[in-house]
Motif scaffolding. Structure first.
Motif, short mmCIF file in Angstrom:
data_model
loop_
_atom_site.label_atom_id
_atom_site.label_comp_id
_atom_site.label_asym_id
_atom_site.label_seq_id
_atom_site.Cartn_x
_atom_site.Cartn_y
_atom_site.Cartn_z
N THR A 32 -7.48 7.03 -6.69
CA THR A 32 -7.46 8.32 -7.41
C THR A 32 -8.83 8.64 -8.01
N GLN A 33 -9.57 7.59 -8.45
CA GLN A 33 -10.88 7.85 -9.05
C GLN A 33 -11.85 8.43 -8.04
N HIS A 34 -11.67 8.09 -6.77
CA HIS A 34 -12.51 8.68 -5.74
C HIS A 34 -12.05 10.10 -5.44
N GLY A 40 -17.12 4.22 2.69
CA GLY A 40 -16.64 3.31 1.65
C GLY A 40 -16.84 1.86 2.02
N ARG A 41 -16.09 0.99 1.38
CA ARG A 41 -16.20 -0.45 1.61
C ARG A 41 -15.99 -0.79 3.09
N GLY A 42 -15.12 0.00 3.75
CA GLY A 42 -14.82 -0.24 5.15
C GLY A 42 -16.05 -0.13 6.04
N TRP A 85 -25.32 8.68 -4.93
CA TRP A 85 -24.52 9.12 -3.78
C TRP A 85 -23.02 9.02 -4.07
N GLN A 86 -22.70 8.41 -5.19
CA GLN A 86 -21.28 8.16 -5.49
C GLN A 86 -20.50 9.45 -5.71
N VAL A 87 -19.36 9.53 -5.07
CA VAL A 87 -18.47 10.67 -5.25
C VAL A 87 -17.25 10.18 -6.02
N GLY A 88 -16.79 10.95 -6.98
CA GLY A 88 -15.58 10.56 -7.69
C GLY A 88 -15.66 10.81 -9.17
N GLN A 89 -14.74 10.21 -9.89
CA GLN A 89 -14.64 10.40 -11.33
C GLN A 89 -15.97 10.13 -12.03
N THR A 90 -16.60 9.01 -11.70
CA THR A 90 -17.86 8.65 -12.33
C THR A 90 -19.03 9.27 -11.60
N ALA A 128 -9.48 11.81 7.04
CA ALA A 128 -9.53 10.38 6.74
C ALA A 128 -9.65 9.58 8.03
N ILE A 129 -10.58 8.64 8.05
CA ILE A 129 -10.71 7.74 9.19
C ILE A 129 -10.60 6.33 8.63
N ASN A 130 -9.51 5.64 8.96
CA ASN A 130 -9.23 4.36 8.33
C ASN A 130 -8.42 3.50 9.31
N THR A 131 -8.62 2.18 9.24
CA THR A 131 -7.85 1.30 10.12
C THR A 131 -6.42 1.11 9.62
N ASP A 132 -6.20 1.38 8.32
CA ASP A 132 -4.89 1.15 7.73
C ASP A 132 -4.10 2.46 7.64
N PRO A 133 -3.08 2.61 8.46
CA PRO A 133 -2.33 3.87 8.46
C PRO A 133 -1.62 4.13 7.14
N ALA A 160 -20.61 8.55 -0.88
CA ALA A 160 -20.10 7.18 -0.80
C ALA A 160 -19.06 6.94 -1.87
N SER A 161 -18.28 5.88 -1.68
CA SER A 161 -17.35 5.46 -2.72
C SER A 161 -18.08 4.52 -3.67
N ARG A 162 -17.44 4.23 -4.78
CA ARG A 162 -18.05 3.33 -5.74
C ARG A 162 -18.25 1.95 -5.15
N ILE A 218 -12.64 4.64 3.50
CA ILE A 218 -12.41 4.83 2.06
C ILE A 218 -10.90 4.82 1.85
N SER A 219 -10.41 4.01 0.90
CA SER A 219 -8.96 3.86 0.76
C SER A 219 -8.30 5.07 0.10
N GLY A 220 -9.06 5.79 -0.74
CA GLY A 220 -8.48 6.96 -1.38
C GLY A 220 -7.93 6.67 -2.77
N CYS A 258 -19.51 3.49 -19.46
CA CYS A 258 -19.84 4.93 -19.41
C CYS A 258 -18.58 5.78 -19.45
N VAL A 259 -17.45 5.21 -19.09
CA VAL A 259 -16.20 5.97 -19.13
C VAL A 259 -15.07 4.96 -19.20
N SER A 260 -14.03 5.27 -19.98
CA SER A 260 -12.93 4.32 -20.07
C SER A 260 -11.98 4.51 -18.89
C1 LIG Z 1 -13.03 3.99 -14.57
C2 LIG Z 1 -13.19 3.95 -13.08
C3 LIG Z 1 -13.98 4.90 -12.47
C4 LIG Z 1 -14.15 4.90 -11.09
N1 LIG Z 1 -14.94 5.87 -10.51
C5 LIG Z 1 -15.04 5.91 -9.16
C6 LIG Z 1 -15.81 6.94 -8.51
O1 LIG Z 1 -16.42 7.80 -9.15
N2 LIG Z 1 -15.85 6.93 -7.16
C7 LIG Z 1 -15.21 6.00 -6.40
O2 LIG Z 1 -15.30 6.06 -5.17
N3 LIG Z 1 -14.50 5.01 -6.99
C8 LIG Z 1 -14.41 4.94 -8.35
N4 LIG Z 1 -13.70 3.92 -8.92
C9 LIG Z 1 -13.24 2.82 -8.08
C10 LIG Z 1 -11.94 3.10 -7.34
O3 LIG Z 1 -10.86 2.78 -8.16
C11 LIG Z 1 -11.88 2.23 -6.06
O4 LIG Z 1 -12.05 0.88 -6.40
C12 LIG Z 1 -12.95 2.61 -5.03
O5 LIG Z 1 -12.96 4.00 -4.81
C13 LIG Z 1 -12.68 1.87 -3.72
O6 LIG Z 1 -13.67 2.19 -2.78
P1 LIG Z 1 -13.33 2.12 -1.23
O7 LIG Z 1 -12.25 3.07 -0.92
O8 LIG Z 1 -14.62 2.29 -0.52
O9 LIG Z 1 -12.91 0.61 -1.05
P2 LIG Z 1 -11.47 -0.03 -0.74
O10 LIG Z 1 -10.45 0.46 -1.69
O11 LIG Z 1 -11.69 -1.48 -0.61
O12 LIG Z 1 -11.10 0.60 0.66
C14 LIG Z 1 -11.72 0.29 1.85
C15 LIG Z 1 -10.94 0.96 2.96
O13 LIG Z 1 -11.62 0.77 4.18
C16 LIG Z 1 -10.64 0.55 5.20
N5 LIG Z 1 -11.30 -0.16 6.30
C17 LIG Z 1 -11.68 -1.45 6.38
N6 LIG Z 1 -12.29 -1.69 7.54
C18 LIG Z 1 -12.33 -0.53 8.21
C19 LIG Z 1 -12.85 -0.14 9.47
N7 LIG Z 1 -13.49 -1.00 10.26
N8 LIG Z 1 -12.71 1.14 9.85
C20 LIG Z 1 -12.08 2.04 9.06
N9 LIG Z 1 -11.56 1.74 7.87
C21 LIG Z 1 -11.70 0.46 7.43
C22 LIG Z 1 -9.56 -0.23 4.52
O14 LIG Z 1 -8.33 -0.08 5.21
C23 LIG Z 1 -9.53 0.39 3.14
O15 LIG Z 1 -8.61 1.47 3.08
C24 LIG Z 1 -13.52 3.91 -10.30
C25 LIG Z 1 -12.72 2.96 -10.93
C26 LIG Z 1 -12.55 2.98 -12.30
C27 LIG Z 1 -11.68 1.95 -12.91
#
Ligand SMILES: Cc1cc2nc3c(=O)[nH]c(=O)nc-3n(C[C@H](O)[C@H](O)[C@H](O)COP(=O)(O)OP(=O)(O)OC[C@H]3O[C@@H](n4cnc5c(N)ncnc54)[C@H](O)[C@@H]3O)c2cc1C
Ligand SMILES: Nc1ncnc2c1ncn2[C@@H]1O[C@H](COP(=O)(O)O)[C@@H](O)[C@H]1O
Lengths: 329, 268
Positions: A277-279, A215-217, A254-259, A291-296, A240-242, A273-275, B124-126
């Motif tokens: 609900t859409q993911h 994910g973004r992390g 590669w996106q996993v989740g609702q979309t 889950a492997i994340n820096t934020d417990p 991957a996350s979105r 990946i923060s987790g 694409c989706v609400s």
């Molecule tokens: C209609 C709609 C549909 C969506 N569909 C999808 C979908 O299909 N799939 C999807 O994934 N998302 C989807 N989303 C987006 C979703 O809501 C989140 O915004 C997205 O999943 C966040 O991705 P993330 O967890 O990678 O990023 P973030 O939420 O930013 O999380 C990043 C995480 O990385 C951790 N981190 C940071 N640095 C490190 C490090 N060095 N080591 C370990 N951990 C670290 C942080 O603590 C944080 O928990 C959708 C949103 C909407 C509104």
């Protein structure tokens, strides 16, 4: 006799797993309502699939062959499915919740003046009324909704990986109906110029037993190279996350989740990946989430079975070494 | 070739709030807004971005349409500040409780009332209900072509080429205008942040509100009575959380313990 019609899609000269999943839905409806299951199959040179469709539970097969059905095209598929429905008069039309079903489903519902249920995960008969009742996720996976048709026909798409493909019954037969397709090139408002297929090294994401996701992390495309290495060692696919696909670090497919994709691996490793609900909506079928994340406090730990609190890269790099040692690869 | 583009915008309660803050009203079976903000549904912003980029390249006009309550005017104001030229709100109690088929019908009628259009873009989706059905319903109502899950669009001489994201890659699809596309996000359509001066300018624009009567709607096709499928319950899924935390003082120890645990569970 009106019953269920499912759209059976094909790829590489075989039925798709998605087609088998909707056939499982059709069989379940047959068990509940006692109505036959028809399968519509659209394309070219489809004869070989017909016995297979019977073996997987179809009572009738509507075989529609036409030059313009060679590959999926929305106008052509919607039109031919409509023609088949006019003939079969189904109460229910089931399609997979994939890039085909999600487009054809609502278009067909509109033409049939039918109700529409999107992405159901299950259905049953309500005990008190005996009425059909669908369950689906909504609000980006934060809630479940129960939907009950007030009238038929109804067109519904099945969330991918919510149903298991049915077992094959060798030698089972049924009735084959060859559809006289009425289709002209001039009816098609859109035309596929080219399909760019992404190269998959190893297992396909949606079929993988192990998925390594970032994910973004993970912070950039270089990070995904590390995850790819890990995936290679433990024979998994990379997701991957979105946040990661939107940033262009990896392709949207590669996106996993609702979309994105629904996956149901035995093991899902979520790095950075923060987790949201859409993911999580895309991994509800995963048997073990790590889950492997820096934020417990990250919400991902609420759905994970195993958790590591730490920097994704340090853990992933060392995990590659440990897995190499353990698996001897 | 200048393009007249309609973008469909839905206002939703911020879909990215954590699950722990999400509540359903037991009476209405709808989400309780509480202190959460109302936003433009995520992918509708990507659709808007695609529209504005096309306009910047080709010239033309972008009109944002929303079916919703009076509050949706705020979403339309943000659309204007991002670069939409005009915005229309369709707000009428007679259509408020419509299902997705009803909403798509109203959106199609509103689009026709706007007049000539080359492209209709939607998300694409609400972000709330999430049927991914309104775009296809709407294209059928309008009798135009429909391409879903489009990340990029190029226009030339009455034709557009759309990049449709599919499971194993993407397709390039050629379509004659008018055509409807539902937009999926990628790195080329990240929604822009409006500039302060554009926010100010948008604040001064008026947003017409259209009523059912302005659109000459068939009353049998809108409102909750028109829905062919009833929503009989909305509830929160039960999620048990028993996450086993892997111990270790260094990443190396953590990784070794994790690998051993995964091996024990026969997962690797
Ligand atoms: C209609 C709609 C549909 C969506 N569909 C999808 C979908 O299909 N799939 C999807 O994934 N998302 C989807 N989303 C987006 C979703 O809501 C989140 O915004 C997205 O999943 C966040 O991705 P993330 O967890 O990678 O990023 P973030 O939420 O930013 O999380 C990043 C995480 O990385 C951790 N981190 C940071 N640095 C490190 C490090 N060095 N080591 C370990 N951990 C670290 C942080 O603590 C944080 O928990 C959708 C949103 C909407 C509104
Ligand atoms: N009430 C509405 N007003 C404007 N556009 C809408 C509305 N509802 C849905 N849409 C559009 O249709 C898309 C898909 O919605 P849905 O079918 O609900 O997933 C949204 O992203 C919007 O672009």
């Amino acid at each position: 006799m009106p019953g269920t019609l499912v759209l059976a899609t094909t790829e590489n000269a075989g039925l798709t797993r998605n087609a088998l999943e909707v056939l499982a839905g059709g069989k379940k409806l047959r068990a509940l309502l006692g109505e036959p299951v028809g399968a519509a199959i659209l394309g070219r040179e489809l004869s070989a699939h017909v016995p297979l469709l019977f073996a997987y539970g179809a009572d009738q097969v509507y075989r529609a062959e036409h030059q313009l059905l060679e590959r999926y095209q929305g106008d052509a598929f919607a039109s031919v499915m409509h023609q088949i429905c006019q003939r079969a008069q189904p109460n229910m039309v089931l399609l997979a919740g994939d890039s085909i079903g999600r487009e054809v489903g609502p278009r067909l519902a509109n033409r049939l003046k039918a109700g529409f249920v999107a992405d159901f995960v299950d259905f049953d008969l309500e005990a008190a009324s005996g009425r059909l009742r669908f369950t689906r996720q909504t609000y980006g996976g934060k809630a479940m909704a129960v939907m009950q048709p007030k009238a038929f026909p109804v067109v519904a798409t099945a969330k991918l990986r919510a149903m298991e493909p049915p077992t094959k019954e060798e030698g089972r037969t049924g009735e084959e109906i060859v559809v006289d397709v009425a289709l002209e090139a001039s009816q098609l408002k859109t035309r596929v110029l080219e399909k760019i297929q992404e190269e998959v090294t190893g297992v396909k994401l949606e079929d993988a037993k192990i998925v390594v996701s970032g994910g973004r992390g993970v912070r950039g495309p270089e990070g995904f190279k590390v995850l790819e290495q890990l995936a290679q060692v433990i024979k998994g696919a990379v997701g991957a996350s979105r946040a990661a696909t939107d940033a262009g670090w990896v392709p949207p497919s590669w996106q996993v989740g609702q979309t994105g994709k629904s996956v149901s691996p035995d093991l899902y490793l979520a790095f950075g990946i923060s987790g949201a609900t859409q993911h999580v909506a895309g991994i509800s079928g995963a048997k073990n989430i790590v889950a492997i994340n820096t934020d417990p406090e990250a919400p991902i730990y609420k759905v994970a079975q195993l958790g590591v609190v730490g920097d994704w890269k340090a853990v992933a790099t060392k995990l590659i070494e440990s897995c190499k040692e353990l698996t001897g690869r | 070739m200048p393009l007249n583009i309609i973008v469909c915008i839905k206002q939703v309660i911020d879909p990215e709030i954590p699950a722990s803050q999400f509540k359903i009203d037991p009476g209405t079976k709808r989400q309780v807004q509480g202190s959460h903000s109302l936003v433009i549904s995520a992918y509708d912003q990507n659709a808007l971005e695609v529209a504005i980029q096309l306009k910047e390249k080709q010239g033309g006009k972008v009109t944002a349409i929303s079916v919703g309550a009076a509050t949706a005017a705020t979403a339309l104001k943000s659309a204007l500040s991002m670069g939409a030229d005009e915005a229309i709100l369709v707000d009428d109690p007679a259509i408020a409780a419509s299902d997705q088929q009803g909403i798509a019908y109203v959106l199609a009628k509103a689009t026709q009332k706007v007049g000539t259009f080359d492209l209709v873009l939607t998300g694409c989706v609400s972000g709330d209900w999430g049927d991914r059905a309104v775009p296809a319903f709407m294209a059928e109502e309008l009798g135009i072509g429909c391409v879903s899950f489009v990340s990029r669009i190029e226009a030339k001489d009455g034709q557009v080429v759309l990049r449709r994201v599919v499971e194993d890659g993407y397709e390039l699809i050629e379509a004659k205008t008018p055509v409807l596309a539902s937009v999926i996000s990628d790195d080329t359509n990240t929604p822009r942040y409006p500039k302060l001066k554009d926010i100010m300018a948008a604040g001064k624009k008026t947003i017409p509100t259209w009523k059912a009567a302005d659109l000459v709607l068939d009353p049998d096709r809108v409102g909750s009575g028109a829905a062919r499928v009833a929503i009989t319950d909305v509830y929160l899924p039960l999620k048990e959380s028993k996450c086993e935390m892997i111990k270790g003082d260094t990443p190396q120890e953590q990784a070794a313990n994790l690998a051993a645990r995964l091996r024990e569970l026969k997962l690797i």
